[in-house]
Enzyme design. Structure first.
Site, PDB file in Angstrom:
ATOM      1  N   THR A   1      49.459  60.716  63.381  1.00  0.00           N
ATOM      2  CA  THR A   1      48.149  60.257  62.941  1.00  0.00           C
ATOM      3  C   THR A   1      47.044  61.099  63.558  1.00  0.00           C
ATOM      4  OG1 THR A   1      49.014  58.018  62.734  1.00  0.00           O
ATOM      5  CG2 THR A   1      46.636  58.249  62.757  1.00  0.00           C
ATOM      6  N   CYS A   2      47.183  61.442  64.823  1.00  0.00           N
ATOM      7  CA  CYS A   2      46.174  62.269  65.491  1.00  0.00           C
ATOM      8  C   CYS A   2      46.112  63.647  64.832  1.00  0.00           C
ATOM      9  CB  CYS A   2      46.486  62.402  66.976  1.00  0.00           C
ATOM     10  SG  CYS A   2      46.537  60.825  67.853  1.00  0.00           S
ATOM     11  N   ALA A   3      47.258  64.226  64.568  1.00  0.00           N
ATOM     12  CA  ALA A   3      47.310  65.532  63.909  1.00  0.00           C
ATOM     13  C   ALA A   3      46.673  65.459  62.525  1.00  0.00           C
ATOM     14  CB  ALA A   3      48.756  66.013  63.822  1.00  0.00           C
TER      15      ALA A   3
ATOM     16  N   SER B   1      44.291  63.482  61.554  1.00  0.00           N
ATOM     17  CA  SER B   1      42.835  63.389  61.656  1.00  0.00           C
ATOM     18  C   SER B   1      42.217  64.749  61.947  1.00  0.00           C
ATOM     19  CB  SER B   1      42.422  62.346  62.703  1.00  0.00           C
ATOM     20  OG  SER B   1      42.657  62.795  64.014  1.00  0.00           O
TER      21      SER B   1
END
Length: 165
Positions: free
Chosen positions: A59-61, A63
């Site tokens: 999820t961080c990647a 974003s």
């Protein structure tokens, strides 16, 4: 203290996000070349602060990729991707992905940015990392939008963040 979830299980942050209408507090964060960036580094720019636990999660990647794509069309705006990842990991990720429209900043040394902005996760398996949040700042350093993502595994509301610019 914000109450958020990780996989549906409650976790808490060290505080609440700064209020819309307030000034973003100055910061010292480490850039990929190990130099230090502060709020004055981006003086006169609108900022989207994409804050997350670690670039090494899906999820961080996602974003970082999404804001990188959007950032290319934003006038007088810089997207700052902020985590407690080492600057080397941030640089490796963006290099491997070919991402050039975002600025990675690391709060790895003491976590002072996360603590000052109520972002530090204080319990659960991600204790010590930052929660997933968005802070949008106008060219004068005034906060115009915030989002504390309630479930860490969820992506932020990109459209709302970009509309605040």
């Amino acid at each position: 203290m914000a109450s958020i979830t990780l996989g549906g299980n409650p976790v808490h942050t060290s505080g609440e996000l700064p209020a819309v209408g307030s000034q973003l507090a100055d910061f010292n964060l480490v850039q990929n070349d190990l130099s230090v960036a502060s709020l004055s580094t981006f003086a006169g720019k609108k900022l989207v602060l994409n804050i997350f636990p670690s670039v090494d999660t899906g999820t961080c990647a996602a974003s970082v990729r999404k804001f990188n794509q959007s950032a290319s069309g934003l006038e007088n705006t810089t997207v700052l991707c902020i985590s407690r990842d080492l600057p080397f990991a941030q640089k490796r990720f963006c290099g491997a992905e070919g991402l050039e429209n975002v600025v990675n900043l690391s709060d790895f040394q003491e976590g002072t940015f996360g603590k000052a902005n109520g972002l530090e996760i204080v319990d659960g398996p991600l204790k010590g990392l930052h929660s997933r949040a968005i802070i949008v700042v106008d060219a004068n350093g005034k906060i115009v939008h915030t989002e504390q993502v309630s479930e860490i595994a969820n992506e932020p509301n990109y459209e709302a963040a970009l509309a605040a610019l």
